[in-house]
Scaffold this motif. Structure first.
Motif, PDB file in Angstrom:
ATOM      1  N   UNK A 106       0.527  -1.204   0.037  1.00 24.78           N
ATOM      2  CA  UNK A 106      -0.012  -0.095   0.184  1.00 24.78           C
ATOM      3  C   UNK A 106       1.124   1.231   0.053  1.00 24.78           C
ATOM      4  N   UNK A 107       2.104   0.911  -0.192  1.00 26.26           N
ATOM      5  CA  UNK A 107       3.225   2.203  -0.933  1.00 26.26           C
ATOM      6  C   UNK A 107       2.499   3.491  -1.646  1.00 26.26           C
TER       7      UNK A 107
ATOM      8  N   UNK B 219      -9.341   1.419   1.074  1.00 31.49           N
ATOM      9  CA  UNK B 219     -10.124   0.639  -0.023  1.00 31.49           C
ATOM     10  C   UNK B 219      -9.931  -0.684   0.226  1.00 31.49           C
ATOM     11  N   UNK B 220      -8.210  -1.216   1.126  1.00 29.25           N
ATOM     12  CA  UNK B 220      -7.595  -2.303   0.932  1.00 29.25           C
ATOM     13  C   UNK B 220      -7.682  -2.582   2.474  1.00 29.25           C
ATOM     14  N   UNK B 221      -8.265  -2.627   3.106  1.00 27.35           N
ATOM     15  CA  UNK B 221      -8.938  -3.099   4.443  1.00 27.35           C
ATOM     16  C   UNK B 221     -10.310  -3.604   4.439  1.00 27.35           C
ATOM     17  N   UNK B 222     -10.976  -3.096   3.019  1.00 27.58           N
ATOM     18  CA  UNK B 222     -12.383  -4.383   2.792  1.00 27.58           C
ATOM     19  C   UNK B 222     -12.313  -5.446   2.781  1.00 27.58           C
ATOM     20  N   UNK B 223     -10.896  -5.674   2.585  1.00 24.30           N
ATOM     21  CA  UNK B 223     -10.390  -6.963   1.967  1.00 24.30           C
ATOM     22  C   UNK B 223     -10.202  -8.019   3.002  1.00 24.30           C
ATOM     23  N   UNK B 224     -10.329  -9.298   2.714  1.00 23.30           N
ATOM     24  CA  UNK B 224      -9.648 -10.162   4.222  1.00 23.30           C
ATOM     25  C   UNK B 224      -8.262 -10.934   3.566  1.00 23.30           C
ATOM     26  N   UNK B 225      -6.770  -9.092   3.643  1.00 25.98           N
ATOM     27  CA  UNK B 225      -6.404  -9.392   3.947  1.00 25.98           C
ATOM     28  C   UNK B 225      -5.619  -9.973   5.450  1.00 25.98           C
ATOM     29  N   UNK B 226      -4.203 -10.027   5.920  1.00 29.77           N
ATOM     30  CA  UNK B 226      -3.188 -10.364   6.746  1.00 29.77           C
ATOM     31  C   UNK B 226      -2.919  -9.275   6.984  1.00 29.77           C
ATOM     32  N   UNK B 227      -2.090  -8.050   6.667  1.00 33.82           N
ATOM     33  CA  UNK B 227      -1.714  -7.251   6.897  1.00 33.82           C
ATOM     34  C   UNK B 227      -1.153  -6.419   5.456  1.00 33.82           C
ATOM     35  N   UNK B 228      -0.199  -5.099   6.372  1.00 37.99           N
ATOM     36  CA  UNK B 228       0.032  -3.954   5.077  1.00 37.99           C
ATOM     37  C   UNK B 228       1.638  -4.353   4.820  1.00 37.99           C
ATOM     38  N   UNK B 229       2.220  -3.566   3.749  1.00 36.00           N
ATOM     39  CA  UNK B 229       3.405  -3.662   3.904  1.00 36.00           C
ATOM     40  C   UNK B 229       3.937  -1.881   3.252  1.00 36.00           C
ATOM     41  N   UNK B 230       4.307  -1.170   3.656  1.00 37.09           N
ATOM     42  CA  UNK B 230       3.504   0.139   3.770  1.00 37.09           C
ATOM     43  C   UNK B 230       5.319   0.512   3.563  1.00 37.09           C
TER      44      UNK B 230
ATOM     45  N   UNK C 275       3.742  -3.735   8.484  1.00 43.30           N
ATOM     46  CA  UNK C 275       5.164  -3.367   8.328  1.00 43.30           C
ATOM     47  C   UNK C 275       5.813  -2.656   7.318  1.00 43.30           C
ATOM     48  N   UNK C 276       6.445  -1.865   7.937  1.00 43.33           N
ATOM     49  CA  UNK C 276       6.960  -1.360   7.273  1.00 43.33           C
ATOM     50  C   UNK C 276       8.280  -1.399   6.449  1.00 43.33           C
ATOM     51  N   UNK C 277       8.792  -0.685   5.398  1.00 48.38           N
ATOM     52  CA  UNK C 277       9.613  -1.018   4.491  1.00 48.38           C
ATOM     53  C   UNK C 277      10.267   0.145   3.515  1.00 48.38           C
ATOM     54  N   UNK C 278      12.131  -0.281   4.175  1.00 50.09           N
ATOM     55  CA  UNK C 278      12.771   0.364   4.203  1.00 50.09           C
ATOM     56  C   UNK C 278      13.751  -0.279   2.884  1.00 50.09           C
TER      57      UNK C 278
ATOM     58  N   UNK D  58       3.910  -3.749  13.550  1.00 47.26           N
ATOM     59  CA  UNK D  58       4.158  -4.822  13.816  1.00 47.26           C
ATOM     60  C   UNK D  58       6.126  -5.498  13.637  1.00 47.26           C
ATOM     61  N   UNK D  59       6.465  -4.893  12.410  1.00 48.31           N
ATOM     62  CA  UNK D  59       7.598  -5.132  11.841  1.00 48.31           C
ATOM     63  C   UNK D  59       7.677  -4.330  10.535  1.00 48.31           C
ATOM     64  N   UNK D  60       9.264  -4.502  10.442  1.00 53.72           N
ATOM     65  CA  UNK D  60       9.654  -3.884   9.108  1.00 53.72           C
ATOM     66  C   UNK D  60      10.629  -5.029   8.250  1.00 53.72           C
ATOM     67  N   UNK D  61      10.409  -4.281   7.078  1.00 54.10           N
ATOM     68  CA  UNK D  61      10.999  -4.878   5.494  1.00 54.10           C
ATOM     69  C   UNK D  61      11.996  -3.983   5.983  1.00 54.10           C
TER      70      UNK D  61
END
Length: 292
Positions: free
Chosen positions: A77-78, A91-102, A131-134, A158-161
């Motif tokens: 969702x970056x 918009x994505x939040x309405x889908x059955x996802x387990x989380x985001x990579x931002x 999950x943050x993404x650097x 909750x985490x970082x890539x």
């Protein structure tokens, strides 16, 4: 949830340049069979920069449908504008996802305080984990460990890539983030060392073409079996390099076509097909890995 071998999934496309949803669903099924533990849908490797918002949502929805709860799905969702990232997140939040990579916002080069404000705004848009993404090589901004530490105090970050490939950075993060914060490698070439040093897994490009080997590597490294992990990694180290010999996901898509997993390796401009020299390099490494 955010551990082990997570693939940064490519987005298959038809000759006409449309998303190939049948191929996409087959690809998800293949990853489940190969032992992949999580899927990032429409991240950088999924050509997020060239997909329209409706396509982005449709791809994530299709991945969720194909996964059917059998594998974790993380939505990319970056973006460069905070208000657009917030809208996409909602918009994505309405889908059955387990989380985001931002990912950090590209091109703008925000300060560390700007990054904190950006991610706080995104975190307010959802109750799902982020999950943050650097990845400073792509975004031209480097999120420092002190900034990550501040953001790790938020309940749903909750985490970082971490894609710098710098193992000193891993140690800095370990010393500063909140307990239980997931530390994921975003650099395939150093992912073995990252996990042996206490990282929790990898969000991988190599896993697109060598999912079984990447799962084995993660299992071995996370169990502390350094010699076994070294042997497994040795077979795919060439792929870690050659899959980035030209712009990602160009080599990965070509490799999947060469392996017969995908029927096409189509991309959207400004990405163009893999050169002959690139093809020769990837093919050689596929043979070393025993994939062709």
């Amino acid at each position: 949830m955010f551990s082990g071998s997570i693939v940064a999934l490519v987005t298959p496309m038809t000759i006409e340049g449309a998303v190939d949803f049948d191929a996409l669903k087959s690809l998800v099924k293949w990853h489940i069979e190969q032992g992949t533990q999580g899927i990032v849908a429409v991240g950088t490797t999924g050509e997020s920069a060239t997909l329209e918002t409706d396509e982005h949502l449709a791809v994530v929805k299709a991945v969720c449908e194909a996964a059917n709860g059998r594998i974790h799905v993380i939505a990319g969702n970056g973006g460069s504008a905070t208000h657009k990232v917030v809208a996409l997140t909602e918009a994505l939040d309405a889908l059955p996802i387990d989380g985001f990579l931002t990912a950090t916002p590209a091109y703008n080069k925000p300060t560390q305080q700007g990054l904190i404000a950006h991610f706080k705004a995104v975190a307010k848009a959802t109750d799902k984990p982020i999950v943050l993404y650097n990845v400073p090589g792509r975004t031209a901004v480097d999120m420092k460990p002190q900034t990550v530490a501040v953001l790790s105090e938020l309940n749903n970050i909750v985490g970082i890539k971490e894609a710098t490939g710098d193992l000193v950075r891993l140690a800095d993060l370990q010393a500063q983030v909140q307990p239980g914060f997931a530390l994921l490698s975003g650099d395939d070439a150093t992912s073995r060392a990252f996990m042996l040093a206490g990282g929790h897994g990898v969000i991988s490009v190599t896993a697109n073409v060598a999912p079984k080997a990447m799962r084995t590597l993660c299992d071995q490294a996370l169990a502390g079996h350094g010699a076994d992990a070294l042997a497994t990694d040795g077979l795919i180290q060439g792929l870690h390099r050659s899959l980035f010999i030209e712009a990602n996901p160009t080599p990965a898509k070509w490799a999947l076509k060469r392996m017969g997993v995908l029927a096409t390796d189509n991309l959207r401009l400004p990405l163009v097909p893999l050169t002959q020299a690139g093809q020769a390099s990837v093919e050689a490494d596929l043979k070393i890995a025993g994939l062709i």
